[in-house]
Scaffold this motif. Structure first.
Motif, PDB file in Angstrom:
ATOM      1  N   ASP A   1       0.814  -1.210   0.000  1.00 57.49           N
ATOM      2  CA  ASP A   1       0.000   0.000   0.000  1.00 57.49           C
ATOM      3  C   ASP A   1       0.848   1.260   0.000  1.00 57.49           C
ATOM      4  N   ASP A   2       0.662   2.060  -1.037  1.00 56.17           N
ATOM      5  CA  ASP A   2       1.384   3.302  -1.306  1.00 56.17           C
ATOM      6  C   ASP A   2       2.856   3.070  -1.637  1.00 56.17           C
ATOM      7  N   THR A   3       3.246   1.806  -1.785  1.00 59.00           N
ATOM      8  CA  THR A   3       4.555   1.474  -2.333  1.00 59.00           C
ATOM      9  C   THR A   3       4.405   1.039  -3.781  1.00 59.00           C
ATOM     10  N   ILE A   4       3.485   0.085  -4.033  1.00 59.92           N
ATOM     11  CA  ILE A   4       3.193  -0.321  -5.406  1.00 59.92           C
ATOM     12  C   ILE A   4       1.722  -0.125  -5.754  1.00 59.92           C
ATOM     13  N   LYS A   5       0.872   0.092  -4.750  1.00 57.30           N
ATOM     14  CA  LYS A   5      -0.570   0.278  -4.975  1.00 57.30           C
ATOM     15  C   LYS A   5      -1.028   1.575  -4.328  1.00 57.30           C
TER      16      LYS A   5
ATOM     17  N   PHE B   1       8.493 -11.479  -1.847  1.00 54.47           N
ATOM     18  CA  PHE B   1       7.626 -11.491  -0.668  1.00 54.47           C
ATOM     19  C   PHE B   1       6.985 -10.116  -0.534  1.00 54.47           C
ATOM     20  N   TYR B   2       5.656 -10.089  -0.524  1.00 54.88           N
ATOM     21  CA  TYR B   2       4.915  -8.840  -0.359  1.00 54.88           C
ATOM     22  C   TYR B   2       4.369  -8.817   1.072  1.00 54.88           C
ATOM     23  N   VAL B   3       4.977  -7.986   1.914  1.00 62.29           N
ATOM     24  CA  VAL B   3       4.624  -7.921   3.326  1.00 62.29           C
ATOM     25  C   VAL B   3       3.800  -6.666   3.561  1.00 62.29           C
ATOM     26  N   SER B   4       2.545  -6.845   3.915  1.00 66.38           N
ATOM     27  CA  SER B   4       1.623  -5.717   4.043  1.00 66.38           C
ATOM     28  C   SER B   4       0.875  -5.791   5.365  1.00 66.38           C
ATOM     29  N   ALA B   5       0.493  -4.628   5.893  1.00 70.73           N
ATOM     30  CA  ALA B   5      -0.330  -4.580   7.096  1.00 70.73           C
ATOM     31  C   ALA B   5      -1.810  -4.753   6.781  1.00 70.73           C
ATOM     32  N   ALA B   6      -2.154  -4.928   5.516  1.00 73.43           N
ATOM     33  CA  ALA B   6      -3.555  -5.176   5.149  1.00 73.43           C
ATOM     34  C   ALA B   6      -4.026  -6.497   5.749  1.00 73.43           C
ATOM     35  N   PRO B   7      -5.303  -6.621   6.103  1.00 75.61           N
ATOM     36  CA  PRO B   7      -5.805  -7.844   6.726  1.00 75.61           C
ATOM     37  C   PRO B   7      -5.948  -9.007   5.746  1.00 75.61           C
ATOM     38  N   PHE B   8      -5.943 -10.224   6.284  1.00 74.85           N
ATOM     39  CA  PHE B   8      -6.078 -11.435   5.474  1.00 74.85           C
ATOM     40  C   PHE B   8      -7.304 -11.388   4.566  1.00 74.85           C
ATOM     41  N   ASN B   9      -8.350 -10.698   5.040  1.00 79.76           N
ATOM     42  CA  ASN B   9      -9.599 -10.659   4.274  1.00 79.76           C
ATOM     43  C   ASN B   9      -9.423 -10.113   2.861  1.00 79.76           C
ATOM     44  N   LEU B  10      -8.360  -9.340   2.635  1.00 81.79           N
ATOM     45  CA  LEU B  10      -8.123  -8.747   1.319  1.00 81.79           C
ATOM     46  C   LEU B  10      -7.239  -9.617   0.433  1.00 81.79           C
ATOM     47  N   TYR B  11      -6.969 -10.847   0.843  1.00 83.16           N
ATOM     48  CA  TYR B  11      -6.038 -11.673   0.080  1.00 83.16           C
ATOM     49  C   TYR B  11      -6.448 -11.847  -1.386  1.00 83.16           C
ATOM     50  N   PRO B  12      -7.673 -12.290  -1.707  1.00 85.87           N
ATOM     51  CA  PRO B  12      -8.021 -12.452  -3.136  1.00 85.87           C
ATOM     52  C   PRO B  12      -7.908 -11.146  -3.912  1.00 85.87           C
TER      53      PRO B  12
ATOM     54  N   LEU C   1      -5.933  -8.483  -3.267  1.00 85.01           N
ATOM     55  CA  LEU C   1      -4.541  -8.085  -3.459  1.00 85.01           C
ATOM     56  C   LEU C   1      -3.788  -9.065  -4.352  1.00 85.01           C
ATOM     57  N   ARG C   2      -4.108 -10.339  -4.246  1.00 84.11           N
ATOM     58  CA  ARG C   2      -3.447 -11.330  -5.111  1.00 84.11           C
ATOM     59  C   ARG C   2      -3.740 -11.036  -6.575  1.00 84.11           C
ATOM     60  N   HIS C   3      -4.999 -10.732  -6.877  1.00 80.02           N
ATOM     61  CA  HIS C   3      -5.371 -10.410  -8.254  1.00 80.02           C
ATOM     62  C   HIS C   3      -4.648  -9.159  -8.729  1.00 80.02           C
ATOM     63  N   PHE C   4      -4.541  -8.167  -7.866  1.00 83.36           N
ATOM     64  CA  PHE C   4      -3.832  -6.933  -8.221  1.00 83.36           C
ATOM     65  C   PHE C   4      -2.370  -7.224  -8.549  1.00 83.36           C
ATOM     66  N   ILE C   5      -1.697  -7.978  -7.691  1.00 85.17           N
ATOM     67  CA  ILE C   5      -0.277  -8.268  -7.914  1.00 85.17           C
ATOM     68  C   ILE C   5      -0.084  -9.095  -9.177  1.00 85.17           C
ATOM     69  N   HIS C   6      -0.896 -10.100  -9.382  1.00 88.37           N
ATOM     70  CA  HIS C   6      -0.753 -10.928 -10.574  1.00 88.37           C
ATOM     71  C   HIS C   6      -1.040 -10.141 -11.852  1.00 88.37           C
TER      72      HIS C   6
END
Length: 393
Positions: free
Chosen positions: A205-209, A250-261, A263-268
Motif C-alpha cells: 500500500d502506497d509502495t506499489i498500490k 515477498f509482499y509484506v503488508s499490514a492489510a488484513p487477510f480478508n483482502l487476500y483475493p 490483493l493477489r489479483h492486483f499483484i498478478h
C-alpha cells in the motif's frame, strides 16, 4: 526523531462504521469458544469456501544439509468459511458508500454498490473452526503427495509447515496444489527458492498500490470502490528487478487477510507473483480495517521479515517500502539485526497524498537510518530514480 502517532483525518467516519458493524452483529464474541471444544470435521465443498495462500518453499540451511537432494519445506496457510454466510449486508454497504461520499445519485449506482458488496463480503464470512482438509501437491517427478491440513483455529485459519521430497525439484520451479475432491478454486501456487540468490521484500500500500493509508476515507474508497491502481512506474521497475535479479518475491503488508483475493489479483495483474504476508486482523469486524493499515505496523512486519530470514538467511535482500507508515524504521532495524543479509533499502517518498510533511522530512529519514550506511538506503519519489541501482546490486 520519533514519528508522531498517526491520527485519522476523519475519525467520525470510523466511529460510525464501528457502530454499524457492531449493531449488525458483525463482531463475534470470541469468549464463546472458551467454553466448548468443537469436534473436528472435514471441509465440505457444498458447505464451505476455502482459501489457500500462495507460498514459497525453502530448504534447510544447516551446513551439512544444504544442497541437491535435500527436502523442501513450505508453510501452508488455509482459511475456511461457511458458504453464503452474512447475506444481508445492505446496511453496511450503504454506510460505506455514504462515508466515502457516494451518497445521493452517485452512491445509488448499481455497479458501485455491487463492487462494495463483493469486496466487503470476505470481512463478514462466518469462519469454520476445527475443520480439516486433504492437500494434493503434484511434484515435478510426476508423483503426488497428500498432506492433511488443519484443524483450523477459532478464526477458521490453519498454518502449518509441510515437507515435500526433493527428487526432480529445482530452484525456480512453480507448482499448483489443490484440495482433494474439490473444485479448481481451492488452489495454491508454490515457488521453490533455493538457499542462495536474491530476495525482494516489498510493501504494497502506497509502495506499489495507490491506497492513501494516511486517510481513513481514502483507505475505504481505494479498498471497496476504486479499481486498484499501481503506482506509476512501479510495474516497470519490478519487471526490471525480476529480469536482472530473478529474486524470490515477498509482499509484506499490514492489510488484513480478508483482502487476500483482492490483493493477489492486483499483484498478478501488474507485478511478479510472490508470497503475500498479510495481517491476521479480525475476520468479522470491518471496522478494524483502517486500524490494521495504521496501528503497530512495525512490530507486525518485523515478525514476518524475521521469519523470512529464518527461511533464507543466505540470500541477498532488497527491501522496498514507502514513507506513509514505519517502513524506514522497520527496514533499518532489520538491517541492524542482519547487516550482511540486507543489501539495499529503497523508500518511496509519497508526495501524492496530503499531510505527510513530517513523514517526508529529511530529519525523519536521517534518524531512521542513522545506523545504516548511506550506500544501503535510498529515498526516491519516482521509480525511475532507482532503476539504475539494480545493475549495481
Amino acid at each position: 526523531m520519533d514519528l508522531p502517532k498517526r491520527k485519522f483525518t476523519d475519525p467520525p467516519a470510523i466511529k460510525r462504521l464501528v457502530k454499524i458493524a457492531r449493531s449488525s452483529g458483525v463482531r463475534r464474541l470470541v469468549t464463546s469458544y472458551l467454553w466448548r471444544n468443537p469436534s473436528i470435521q472435514a471441509v465440505d465443498s457444498h458447505q464451505h469456501t476455502v482459501w489457500l495462500f500462495d507460498n514459497t518453499a525453502y530448504q534447510s540451511t544447516m551446513p551439512k544439509t544444504i544442497g541437491k537432494g535435500h527436502a523442501w519445506h513450505v508453510e501452508v496457510i488455509a482459511c475456511v468459511f461457511q458458504k453464503d454466510s452474512r447475506k444481508d449486508i445492505s446496511k453496511l454497504v450503504a454506510t460505506i458508500a455514504d462515508i466515502i461520499g457516494l451518497d445521493g445519485e452517485v452512491g445509488t449506482q448499481r455497479e458501485i454498490r455491487h463492487c462494495i458488496a463483493e469486496r466487503l463480503r470476505p470481512f463478514l464470512y462466518h469462519t469454520a473452526e476445527a475443520h480439516m482438509m486433504m492437500l494434493e501437491i503434484p511434484l515435478p517427478n510426476h508423483t503426488t503427495q497428500i498432506h492433511q491440513i488443519g484443524p483450523t483455529d477459532h478464526n477458521g485459519v490453519s498454518v502449518q509447515t509441510v515437507t515435500t521430497g526433493s527428487r526432480g525439484v529445482k530452484d525456480g520451479d512453480r507448482i499448483r496444489s489443490k484440495l482433494r475432491n474439490w473444485n479448481s478454486t481451492a488452489t495454491m501456487d508454490t515457488t521453490f527458492a533455493g538457499p542462495e540468490g536474491w530476495l525482494v521484500i516489498s510493501d504494497i500500500d502506497d509502495t506499489i498500490k495507490y491506497t492513501k493509508t494516511s486517510e481513513s476515507t481514502g483507505i475505504l474508497r481505494t479498498t471497496f470502490v476504486d479499481e486498484p491502481k499501481p503506482i506509476a512506474g512501479t510495474p516497470q521497475l519490478y519487471y526490471q528487478i525480476e529480469k536482472q535479479l530473478q529474486p524470490a518475491w515477498f509482499y509484506v503488508s499490514a492489510a488484513p487477510f480478508n483482502l487476500y483475493p483482492f490483493l493477489r489479483h492486483f499483484i498478478h495483474s501488474h507485478f511478479a507473483p510472490g508470497t503475500l504476508m498479510l495481517r491476521g486482523s479480525s475476520w468479522l469486524d470491518v471496522s478494524e480495517l483502517v486500524r490494521s493499515f495504521t496501528v503497530n505496523t512495525k512490530a507486525y512486519k518485523m515478525k514476518w521479515i524475521e521469519k523470512i530470514h529464518r527461511w533464507f538467511p543466505h540470500r541477498r535482500v532488497l527491501c522496498i517500502g514507502d514513507s506513509t507508515q514505519e517502513d524506514p524504521e522497520t527496514y533499518a532495524e532489520i538491517y541492524e539485526n542482519h547487516p550482511t543479509w540486507v543489501r539495499a533499502i529503497w523508500i518511496r517518498k509519497v508526495t501524492d497524498v496530503p499531510h505527510l510533511e513530517e513523514q517526508n522530512s529529511p530529519e525523519r529519514f536521517e534518524a531512521a537510518f542513522k545506523n545504516v550506511p548511506n550506500h544501503i538506503w535510498r529515498v526516491f519519489e519516482e521509480p525511475e530514480e532507482v532503476r539504475d541501482l539494480i545493475a549495481r546490486l
